[in-house]
Design a protein around this motif. Structure first.
Motif, PDB file in Angstrom:
ATOM      1  N   UNK A 144       0.836  -1.199   0.000  1.00  0.00           N
ATOM      2  CA  UNK A 144       0.000   0.000   0.000  1.00  0.00           C
ATOM      3  C   UNK A 144       0.875   1.256   0.000  1.00  0.00           C
ATOM      4  N   UNK A 145       1.956   1.238   0.781  1.00  0.00           N
ATOM      5  CA  UNK A 145       2.865   2.393   0.776  1.00  0.00           C
ATOM      6  C   UNK A 145       3.490   2.588  -0.605  1.00  0.00           C
ATOM      7  N   UNK A 146       3.847   1.488  -1.239  1.00  0.00           N
ATOM      8  CA  UNK A 146       4.451   1.582  -2.578  1.00  0.00           C
ATOM      9  C   UNK A 146       3.454   2.158  -3.576  1.00  0.00           C
ATOM     10  N   UNK A 147       2.182   1.740  -3.451  1.00  0.00           N
ATOM     11  CA  UNK A 147       1.149   2.263  -4.355  1.00  0.00           C
ATOM     12  C   UNK A 147       0.969   3.767  -4.152  1.00  0.00           C
ATOM     13  N   UNK A 148       0.979   4.197  -2.901  1.00  0.00           N
ATOM     14  CA  UNK A 148       0.859   5.624  -2.611  1.00  0.00           C
ATOM     15  C   UNK A 148       2.066   6.392  -3.145  1.00  0.00           C
ATOM     16  N   UNK A 149       3.258   5.841  -2.972  1.00  0.00           N
ATOM     17  CA  UNK A 149       4.464   6.501  -3.468  1.00  0.00           C
ATOM     18  C   UNK A 149       4.419   6.692  -4.979  1.00  0.00           C
ATOM     19  N   UNK A 150       3.758   5.741  -5.668  1.00  0.00           N
ATOM     20  CA  UNK A 150       3.699   5.825  -7.126  1.00  0.00           C
ATOM     21  C   UNK A 150       2.889   7.016  -7.627  1.00  0.00           C
ATOM     22  N   UNK A 190      -1.704  16.273  -1.851  1.00  0.00           N
ATOM     23  CA  UNK A 190      -1.954  16.578  -0.440  1.00  0.00           C
ATOM     24  C   UNK A 190      -2.472  15.360   0.311  1.00  0.00           C
ATOM     25  N   UNK A 191      -3.442  14.677  -0.268  1.00  0.00           N
ATOM     26  CA  UNK A 191      -4.048  13.540   0.429  1.00  0.00           C
ATOM     27  C   UNK A 191      -3.104  12.336   0.467  1.00  0.00           C
ATOM     28  N   UNK A 192      -2.296  12.181  -0.560  1.00  0.00           N
ATOM     29  CA  UNK A 192      -1.308  11.097  -0.562  1.00  0.00           C
ATOM     30  C   UNK A 192      -0.244  11.358   0.502  1.00  0.00           C
ATOM     31  N   UNK A 193       0.216  12.603   0.603  1.00  0.00           N
ATOM     32  CA  UNK A 193       1.207  12.941   1.636  1.00  0.00           C
ATOM     33  C   UNK A 193       0.643  12.684   3.030  1.00  0.00           C
ATOM     34  N   UNK A 194      -0.619  13.026   3.233  1.00  0.00           N
ATOM     35  CA  UNK A 194      -1.272  12.770   4.522  1.00  0.00           C
ATOM     36  C   UNK A 194      -1.291  11.274   4.812  1.00  0.00           C
ATOM     37  N   UNK A 195      -1.599  10.492   3.791  1.00  0.00           N
ATOM     38  CA  UNK A 195      -1.664   9.041   3.980  1.00  0.00           C
ATOM     39  C   UNK A 195      -0.290   8.454   4.277  1.00  0.00           C
ATOM     40  N   UNK A 196       0.736   8.917   3.567  1.00  0.00           N
ATOM     41  CA  UNK A 196       2.076   8.374   3.766  1.00  0.00           C
ATOM     42  C   UNK A 196       2.644   8.717   5.139  1.00  0.00           C
ATOM     43  N   UNK A 197       2.123   9.769   5.744  1.00  0.00           N
ATOM     44  CA  UNK A 197       2.592  10.156   7.081  1.00  0.00           C
ATOM     45  C   UNK A 197       2.013   9.261   8.181  1.00  0.00           C
ATOM     46  N   UNK A 198       1.068   8.411   7.798  1.00  0.00           N
ATOM     47  CA  UNK A 198       0.381   7.569   8.785  1.00  0.00           C
ATOM     48  C   UNK A 198       1.288   6.466   9.315  1.00  0.00           C
ATOM     49  N   UNK A 199       1.132   6.185  10.590  1.00  0.00           N
ATOM     50  CA  UNK A 199       1.849   5.085  11.239  1.00  0.00           C
ATOM     51  C   UNK A 199       0.883   4.321  12.119  1.00  0.00           C
ATOM     52  N   UNK A 200       1.066   3.012  12.260  1.00  0.00           N
ATOM     53  CA  UNK A 200       0.159   2.232  13.103  1.00  0.00           C
ATOM     54  C   UNK A 200       0.049   2.810  14.508  1.00  0.00           C
ATOM     55  N   UNK A 201      -1.173   2.971  14.949  1.00  0.00           N
ATOM     56  CA  UNK A 201      -1.427   3.472  16.293  1.00  0.00           C
ATOM     57  C   UNK A 201      -1.353   4.969  16.427  1.00  0.00           C
ATOM     58  N   UNK A 202      -0.912   5.657  15.360  1.00  0.00           N
ATOM     59  CA  UNK A 202      -0.759   7.118  15.457  1.00  0.00           C
ATOM     60  C   UNK A 202      -2.070   7.826  15.239  1.00  0.00           C
TER      61      UNK A 202
END
Length: 348
Positions: free
Chosen positions: A319-325, A336-348
Motif C-alpha cells: 500500500x505504501x508503494x502504491x501511494x508513493x507511485x 496533499x491527500x497522498x502525503x497525509x496518507x504516507x505520514x500515517x503510522x500504526x497506532x498514530x
C-alpha cells in the motif's frame, strides 16, 4: 398504471399534488444553516424545489416511482456482510447502490417509457421526467405520495422495502387523484444517528451534508477536512452505515433488473490495487457507473484517505508503494491527500 410500472421494474408508484408550502420553512432553515455545503445549486434554485408548478409551469400532479436496487444475488444478512467489509481496512468499500449501472440512466429511461404508455392510453399530455437531476424535493414528494415516511436519517423508509431504493418523478399537467401518505414507524429508534461515523445526522430528521461521507466522497470537490479523514475509514465512494443500522432494512427488496447487479472490479479490491488505477483504467472500469462522475482525481483523493486510515491500523508495504507511485501526481489535491496518507503510522 401500476401494472405498467411493475413491468418496467418499478416497485411502487404514487401520486401527489403540487402544494409543498409546508416544506418551505424547513428547506430555508437547512440552507440558512449551510448544511448543503458546496452544493450551491440547492441555494440557487431556492424555493423552486418546493414549488413544482414554478419549476415546470402547468404541473398539476406529480407521479412518484420507487425502484429497489439491491442486486438479485444479495444474500440474507447482507447488512452484517457490509459491516464486515468496513472492518477490512485494506479493502476499498463502494456504496451498495453504486456497484452497478448508473441509476440516473436506468430510471430516466424507464420513467420516460412509463410516460409514453400513459400517453398511449390518455393521449398526449405535458410532462417532464426527473431522477435526482433537478431542483426537486424527492423525499418530500415520495412521502406525500405514500412511498414511505421520512426516517430520522432523512431518507424515505418503507415497511415493505426499507430504504434501499431510488426515487424518480414525472411532473404532469393532468390532475390525478392523490395517493394516501403512510404513517411514521421509527418510534424511539435512533440507530441511524448512532451509526453515522461522522455525526452528520445532527438531530432526528436533520442532516449536515458537510459531515456526511457520501457528500464528502461524491459531491465535495476540494480537500476533505483533515479532522474528518480518520472517520471515513475505508469508504471510498458513498456510505451506507445509516441504512445498514436501520432495522427496517431487513425488509429491503432485491431488484428484478440486472442493471444493479454488482460489477466486477467495484467490490472486494484492495486499496493498493485501486490507487494503482490509471485514468484510463478508471474510465474503463467505471464506464456506465455513477462512480465515473467524480473523475479520476477525486477517486485518488478518496482512496488516499482510506489508505491513510488503513496504514494507521497496520503497516502495509504494498500500500505504501502504491501511494508513493502517485506521490508526485500533477494534481495538488491528490498530492496533499497522498502525503497525509504516507505520514500515517500504526497506532498514530
Amino acid at each position: 398504471m401500476r401494472g405498467w410500472a411493475r413491468e418496467l421494474g418499478f416497485s411502487q408508484i404514487g401520486v401527489t399534488g403540487v402544494d409543498l408550502s409546508a416544506a418551505e420553512p424547513g428547506l430555508l432553515a437547512w440552507l440558512a444553516n449551510g448544511f448543503h455545503g458546496e452544493m450551491a445549486y440547492m441555494e440557487h434554485h431556492g424555493l423552486k424545489r418546493a414549488r413544482p408548478a414554478e419549476l415546470v409551469p402547468g404541473t398539476a400532479s406529480v407521479i412518484t416511482a420507487r425502484m429497489d436496487y439491491l442486486p438479485a444475488s444479495t444474500p440474507p444478512g447482507w447488512q452484517d456482510i457490509e459491516f464486515e467489509r468496513l472492518r477490512r481496512g485494506s479493502e476499498g468499500v463502494v456504496s451498495v447502490y453504486a456497484r452497478g449501472r448508473d441509476y440516473h440512466k436506468v430510471l430516466r429511461a424507464r420513467l420516460q417509457k412509463l410516460s409514453d404508455r400513459i400517453a398511449q392510453r390518455i393521449g398526449p399530455f405535458g410532462h417532464r421526467v426527473f431522477t435526482d437531476s433537478a431542483p426537486v424535493l424527492e423525499a418530500e414528494l415520495a412521502a406525500r405520495s405514500g412511498q414511505g415516511w421520512r426516517g430520522k436519517h432523512t431518507l424515505v423508509l418503507s415497511r415493505e422495502a426499507g430504504s434501499t431504493f431510488f426515487l424518480g418523478e414525472i411532473y404532469v399537467d393532468v390532475a390525478l387523484p392523490a395517493s394516501e401518505p403512510v404513517t411514521h414507524h421509527c418510534g424511539t429508534c435512533e440507530a441511524c444517528i448512532a451509526a453515522c461515523p461522522t455525526g452528520a445526522i445532527v438531530a432526528p430528521y436533520r442532516l449536515d451534508a458537510r459531515r456526511c461521507i457520501s457528500y464528502l466522497t461524491i459531491e465535495h470537490h476540494g480537500a476533505i477536512p483533515e479532522e474528518l479523514r480518520p472517520l471515513i475509514g475505508n469508504r471510498i465512494y458513498g456510505c451506507d452505515d445509516c441504512q445498514l443500522a436501520c432495522p427496517w432494512n431487513k425488509f429491503a427488496q432485491r431488484s428484478p433488473l440486472p442493471d444493479f447487479d454488482e460489477r466486477a472490479g467495484l467490490s472486494g479490491r484492495t486499496l493498493a490495487e485501486l490507487i494503482g488505477w490509471s485514468e484510463a483504467d478508471f474510465l474503463r472500469l467505471t464506464e456506465g457507473s455513477p462512480i465515473r462522475r467524480i473523475g479520476h482525481e477525486r477517486w485518488l483523493r478518496n482512496v488516499a484517505v482510506a489508505a491513510g486510515n488503513a496504514l494507521r491500523q497496520a503497516d502495509d508495504a504494498a500500500l505504501r508503494a502504491a501511494l508513493q507511485s502517485v506521490a508526485a501526481h500533477p494534481s495538488a489535491l491528490v498530492r496533499e491527500h497522498v502525503a497525509w496518507a504516507l505520514a500515517a503510522r500504526p497506532g498514530a
